[in-house]
Design a protein around this motif. Structure first.
Motif, PDB file in Angstrom:
ATOM      1  N   UNK A   1       1.367   7.305  36.263  1.00 57.51           N
ATOM      2  CA  UNK A   1       2.721   7.857  36.243  1.00 57.51           C
ATOM      3  C   UNK A   1       2.936   8.700  37.499  1.00 57.51           C
ATOM      4  N   UNK A   2       4.182   8.851  37.885  1.00 62.13           N
ATOM      5  CA  UNK A   2       4.548   9.821  38.900  1.00 62.13           C
ATOM      6  C   UNK A   2       5.161  11.014  38.192  1.00 62.13           C
ATOM      7  N   UNK A   3       4.693  12.212  38.508  1.00 62.09           N
ATOM      8  CA  UNK A   3       5.186  13.427  37.864  1.00 62.09           C
ATOM      9  C   UNK A   3       5.974  14.253  38.870  1.00 62.09           C
ATOM     10  N   UNK A   4       7.150  14.697  38.454  1.00 65.33           N
ATOM     11  CA  UNK A   4       8.037  15.490  39.303  1.00 65.33           C
ATOM     12  C   UNK A   4       8.199  16.864  38.664  1.00 65.33           C
ATOM     13  N   UNK A   5       7.850  17.904  39.415  1.00 64.71           N
ATOM     14  CA  UNK A   5       8.009  19.285  38.942  1.00 64.71           C
ATOM     15  C   UNK A   5       9.226  19.896  39.621  1.00 64.71           C
ATOM     16  N   UNK A   6      10.166  20.404  38.826  1.00 58.83           N
ATOM     17  CA  UNK A   6      11.418  20.946  39.350  1.00 58.83           C
ATOM     18  C   UNK A   6      11.575  22.399  38.934  1.00 58.83           C
ATOM     19  N   UNK A   7      11.484  23.349  39.881  1.00 60.19           N
ATOM     20  CA  UNK A   7      11.686  24.768  39.538  1.00 60.19           C
ATOM     21  C   UNK A   7      13.149  25.037  39.208  1.00 60.19           C
ATOM     22  N   UNK A   8      13.383  25.974  38.307  1.00 52.09           N
ATOM     23  CA  UNK A   8      14.762  26.333  37.949  1.00 52.09           C
ATOM     24  C   UNK A   8      15.450  27.105  39.072  1.00 52.09           C
ATOM     25  N   UNK A   9      14.715  27.979  39.724  1.00 53.37           N
ATOM     26  CA  UNK A   9      15.288  28.801  40.797  1.00 53.37           C
ATOM     27  C   UNK A   9      15.326  28.021  42.110  1.00 53.37           C
ATOM     28  N   UNK A  10      16.339  28.269  42.910  1.00 45.66           N
ATOM     29  CA  UNK A  10      16.456  27.589  44.198  1.00 45.66           C
ATOM     30  C   UNK A  10      15.269  27.869  45.114  1.00 45.66           C
ATOM     31  N   UNK A  11      14.700  29.064  44.998  1.00 45.88           N
ATOM     32  CA  UNK A  11      13.558  29.444  45.837  1.00 45.88           C
ATOM     33  C   UNK A  11      12.267  29.506  45.020  1.00 45.88           C
ATOM     34  N   UNK A  12      12.209  28.737  43.943  1.00 43.97           N
ATOM     35  CA  UNK A  12      11.076  28.838  43.036  1.00 43.97           C
ATOM     36  C   UNK A  12       9.921  27.900  43.317  1.00 43.97           C
ATOM     37  N   UNK A  13       9.975  27.128  44.411  1.00 45.15           N
ATOM     38  CA  UNK A  13       8.936  26.137  44.661  1.00 45.15           C
ATOM     39  C   UNK A  13       7.578  26.790  44.922  1.00 45.15           C
ATOM     40  N   UNK A  14       7.545  27.811  45.800  1.00 43.21           N
ATOM     41  CA  UNK A  14       6.252  28.382  46.195  1.00 43.21           C
ATOM     42  C   UNK A  14       5.566  29.080  45.025  1.00 43.21           C
ATOM     43  N   UNK A  15       6.332  29.771  44.186  1.00 47.21           N
ATOM     44  CA  UNK A  15       5.719  30.417  43.026  1.00 47.21           C
ATOM     45  C   UNK A  15       5.207  29.376  42.033  1.00 47.21           C
ATOM     46  N   UNK A  16       5.896  28.231  41.937  1.00 45.52           N
ATOM     47  CA  UNK A  16       5.438  27.156  41.057  1.00 45.52           C
ATOM     48  C   UNK A  16       4.147  26.550  41.593  1.00 45.52           C
ATOM     49  N   UNK A  17       4.062  26.355  42.912  1.00 51.47           N
ATOM     50  CA  UNK A  17       2.839  25.819  43.517  1.00 51.47           C
ATOM     51  C   UNK A  17       1.670  26.765  43.268  1.00 51.47           C
ATOM     52  N   UNK A  18       1.906  28.072  43.356  1.00 50.47           N
ATOM     53  CA  UNK A  18       0.848  29.052  43.107  1.00 50.47           C
ATOM     54  C   UNK A  18       0.370  28.974  41.654  1.00 50.47           C
TER      55      UNK A  18
END
Length: 207
Positions: free
Chosen positions: A88-105
């Protein structure tokens, strides 16, 4: 310093969606980038149930790939079918516009993070849009490897890589001078294609 050996490792993947998108349903729309600017991209659309999970601060989409030709499946028993690898391909989508880096952490903080948060069932969807895209990356990853603690192979005084090459010219010592990683992934209505290669240059160093 003389390059005496180049080692290349490559991987390639091509998969078709188990429930492909129809090209006639693809439309243009606005996509928000990391710097919050908006650009026009092509969005694939579909109205069937999807494997989606909602968590605090982010959502996860799991898109399964087709396992095999449907014409061959009826001849397999359930036991054999269960043993066939499924991807499968999994896509993670943060709710906040600037939430990518905190999600990666958060992902990097726990080895179990990905599996714990993957969707477990299909749910009905309303407005389901997924951007069609192609991404590529290339460059040296020496600093990344060193930050993970891999130091010795890059030290011209301490490294001992001569066993990789049986040549009298390497008796003076050999170390890794650079590691270059290149990757590309393309996602479209039919499925996705991904390829990556890693190249390391072994140079003559000091014994």
């Amino acid at each position: 310093m003389t390059t005496v050996n180049v080692v290349v490792n490559a991987i390639y993947f091509k998969g078709e969606w188990s429930d492909p998108f129809k090209k006639e349903n693809t439309i243009d729309g606005e996509f928000r980038r990391l710097d919050c600017s908006l650009i026009d991209v092509s969005f694939m659309r579909i109205w069937s149930h999807q494997q989606i999970a909602c968590h605090e601060g982010f959502k996860v989409l799991k898109l399964p790939y087709k396992v095999m030709d449907e014409a061959l499946r009826p001849g397999l028993s359930w036991k054999k079918w269960d043993k066939i690898p499924k991807f499968c391909m999994c896509v993670f989508l943060p709710d906040a516009n600037d939430g990518l880096w905190s999600l990666v952490e958060r992902m990097a903080s726990s080895p179990e993070f990905l599996h714990v948060h993957l969707p477990m069932k299909s749910v009905p969807v309303g407005k389901f849009w997924l951007p069609r895209f192609k991404l590529s990356f290339g460059g040296s990853i020496i600093d990344d490897l060193k930050s993970l603690g891999l130091i010795l192979p890059f030290d011209p005084f301490m490294a001992s890589m001569t066993e990789m090459v049986k040549d009298e010219a390497t008796e003076g010592g050999m170390y890794i001078d650079n590691v270059i990683h290149t990757a590309v992934i393309e996602v479209n209505e039919e499925g996705s294609v991904a390829a990556a290669s890693t190249e390391s240059d072994d140079d003559m160093g000091f014994s």
